[in-house]
Design a protein around this motif. Structure first.
Motif, PDB file in Angstrom:
ATOM      1  N   UNK A 101      44.056   3.839 -52.773  1.00 38.14           N
ATOM      2  CA  UNK A 101      45.060   3.885 -53.833  1.00 38.14           C
ATOM      3  C   UNK A 101      46.325   4.547 -53.311  1.00 38.14           C
ATOM      4  N   UNK A 102      47.448   3.874 -53.475  1.00 34.08           N
ATOM      5  CA  UNK A 102      48.744   4.472 -53.171  1.00 34.08           C
ATOM      6  C   UNK A 102      49.401   4.862 -54.489  1.00 34.08           C
ATOM      7  N   UNK A 103      50.580   5.424 -54.417  1.00 34.64           N
ATOM      8  CA  UNK A 103      51.265   5.840 -55.633  1.00 34.64           C
ATOM      9  C   UNK A 103      51.528   4.679 -56.573  1.00 34.64           C
ATOM     10  N   UNK A 104      51.558   4.980 -57.876  1.00 36.39           N
ATOM     11  CA  UNK A 104      51.764   3.931 -58.884  1.00 36.39           C
ATOM     12  C   UNK A 104      53.125   3.266 -58.755  1.00 36.39           C
ATOM     13  N   UNK A 105      54.072   3.883 -58.031  1.00 35.61           N
ATOM     14  CA  UNK A 105      55.405   3.304 -57.873  1.00 35.61           C
ATOM     15  C   UNK A 105      55.477   2.290 -56.742  1.00 35.61           C
ATOM     16  N   UNK A 106      54.356   2.020 -56.090  1.00 40.39           N
ATOM     17  CA  UNK A 106      54.386   1.104 -54.952  1.00 40.39           C
ATOM     18  C   UNK A 106      53.245   0.118 -54.982  1.00 40.39           C
ATOM     19  N   UNK A 107      53.184  -0.719 -53.987  1.00 43.20           N
ATOM     20  CA  UNK A 107      52.115  -1.692 -53.852  1.00 43.20           C
ATOM     21  C   UNK A 107      51.685  -1.782 -52.405  1.00 43.20           C
ATOM     22  N   UNK A 108      50.423  -2.139 -52.213  1.00 43.11           N
ATOM     23  CA  UNK A 108      49.877  -2.279 -50.869  1.00 43.11           C
ATOM     24  C   UNK A 108      50.284  -3.643 -50.309  1.00 43.11           C
ATOM     25  N   UNK A 109      50.857  -3.629 -49.120  1.00 43.25           N
ATOM     26  CA  UNK A 109      51.299  -4.857 -48.471  1.00 43.25           C
ATOM     27  C   UNK A 109      50.244  -5.408 -47.523  1.00 43.25           C
ATOM     28  N   UNK A 110      49.647  -4.532 -46.743  1.00 40.77           N
ATOM     29  CA  UNK A 110      48.629  -4.979 -45.794  1.00 40.77           C
ATOM     30  C   UNK A 110      47.729  -3.808 -45.413  1.00 40.77           C
ATOM     31  N   UNK A 111      46.512  -4.142 -44.973  1.00 42.01           N
ATOM     32  CA  UNK A 111      45.544  -3.171 -44.486  1.00 42.01           C
ATOM     33  C   UNK A 111      44.986  -3.699 -43.176  1.00 42.01           C
ATOM     34  N   UNK A 112      44.889  -2.842 -42.193  1.00 40.46           N
ATOM     35  CA  UNK A 112      44.319  -3.247 -40.909  1.00 40.46           C
ATOM     36  C   UNK A 112      43.426  -2.126 -40.380  1.00 40.46           C
ATOM     37  N   UNK A 113      42.363  -2.518 -39.704  1.00 36.56           N
ATOM     38  CA  UNK A 113      41.433  -1.567 -39.092  1.00 36.56           C
ATOM     39  C   UNK A 113      41.859  -1.336 -37.645  1.00 36.56           C
ATOM     40  N   UNK A 114      42.192  -0.099 -37.322  1.00 34.18           N
ATOM     41  CA  UNK A 114      42.626   0.235 -35.967  1.00 34.18           C
ATOM     42  C   UNK A 114      41.454   0.533 -35.039  1.00 34.18           C
ATOM     43  N   UNK A 115      40.390   1.100 -35.618  1.00 31.22           N
ATOM     44  CA  UNK A 115      39.221   1.428 -34.794  1.00 31.22           C
ATOM     45  C   UNK A 115      38.029   1.688 -35.699  1.00 31.22           C
ATOM     46  N   UNK A 116      36.849   1.307 -35.229  1.00 26.65           N
ATOM     47  CA  UNK A 116      35.608   1.600 -35.957  1.00 26.65           C
ATOM     48  C   UNK A 116      34.664   2.340 -35.019  1.00 26.65           C
ATOM     49  N   UNK A 117      33.865   3.225 -35.593  1.00 27.22           N
ATOM     50  CA  UNK A 117      32.902   3.956 -34.776  1.00 27.22           C
ATOM     51  C   UNK A 117      31.859   3.021 -34.195  1.00 27.22           C
ATOM     52  N   UNK A 118      31.282   2.172 -35.061  1.00 27.23           N
ATOM     53  CA  UNK A 118      30.294   1.179 -34.641  1.00 27.23           C
ATOM     54  C   UNK A 118      30.479  -0.086 -35.471  1.00 27.23           C
ATOM     55  N   UNK A 119      30.445  -1.218 -34.795  1.00 19.44           N
ATOM     56  CA  UNK A 119      30.644  -2.485 -35.492  1.00 19.44           C
ATOM     57  C   UNK A 119      29.562  -2.737 -36.526  1.00 19.44           C
ATOM     58  N   UNK A 120      28.362  -2.201 -36.285  1.00 20.75           N
ATOM     59  CA  UNK A 120      27.244  -2.440 -37.181  1.00 20.75           C
ATOM     60  C   UNK A 120      27.461  -1.794 -38.548  1.00 20.75           C
TER      61      UNK A 120
END
Length: 264
Positions: A101-120
């Protein structure tokens, strides 16, 4: 000399201070190692275009995927299982799903995963819908120290997204550890064994234990009075305790497996 006198002779300022510090260190370690169920996150954010107080000037038009935006904010969240017990994604409550959740005055444009501990761990998120300030996410399971690094682009003035939702067995929700500081780049050391040996020998814990042993069994210099010696030992114990506290407070809270050089 009676047993009372023997006990009293041990209860000097230096020895008492060292013993109390040692006991506190052991208790803190045991409490930190106790089995808990907890998921936490840290965050970092910056305004790439615009600012928290003002939008872009009216004469400047910026578009993201065909959408005009007043500002562009980037937020990075590092999420991980900071407890000892495994957390299951099947425990996410359908009526109150986990979501960014971001502030109510904005909107989410995109989300990306930079790194994961384990793919599983199978971390996934729903594509943010237009004019929405929330985006849901799921995972399969999270063992201790499993986690993910997520980057969110949004238009809110608030650079610190929050995580909402209900997970069975975690009534307090995801714990916000606050803003993480960018660690200083570490210089490569040529001799790793020597560096490791030096780090252990000169560590605050070793220094504290050496002071404790010397206070009880070490010879007292004749040129220094008993009161001065006790004060010196107490001072060494206090300094060691401060170093231990500082090392604990400035440690990297998230697992090393989730560290990225781009975060430095």
């Amino acid at each position: 000399m009676s047993w009372i006198d023997n006990v009293w002779s041990l209860m000097d300022l230096g020895r008492v201070g060292l013993v109390v510090g040692l006991v506190a260190t052991v208790v803190t370690y045991l409490m930190a190692r106790r089995r808990t169920t907890r998921v936490g996150y840290v965050h970092q954010g910056e305004h790439l275009l615009g600012s928290a107080s003002d939008a872009l000037p009216s004469g400047i038009v910026v578009q993201y995927d065909g959408l005009s935006i007043p500002r562009l904010t980037k937020s990075v969240l590092i999420i991980w299982n900071s407890g000892e017990s495994t957390v299951l994604g099947s425990d996410i409550v359908d009526k109150d799903p986990l979501r960014f959740c971001v502030g109510a005055d904005g909107q989410i444009l995109s989300i990306s995963v930079l790194k994961v501990g384990r793919q599983v761990n199978d971390f996934a998120f729903t594509s943010p819908r237009k004019e929405m300030s929330e985006a849901e996410f799921t995972f399969n399971f999270l063992d201790a120290d499993d986690g993910v690094v997520v980057e969110i682009l949004h238009t809110s003035t608030d650079r610190q997204p929050r995580i909402k939702g209900t997970l069975r067995g975690l009534p307090q929700g995801f714990r916000n550890f606050g803003q993480f500081t960018r660690p200083k780049p570490q210089k490569k050391k040529r001799s790793r064994p020597l560096s490791a040996f030096t780090a252990v020998v000169f560590s605050p814990l070793v220094f504290f234990c050496a002071s404790l042993v010397y206070a009880f069994y070490g010879p007292r210099p004749e040129v220094i009075s008993a009161d001065a010696f006790n004060g010196l030992m107490g001072g060494l114990g206090g300094v060691s305790g401060m170093l231990l506290v500082n090392a604990w407070a400035t440690r990297r809270k998230y697992p090393k497996s989730l560290h990225l050089e781009s975060l430095e």
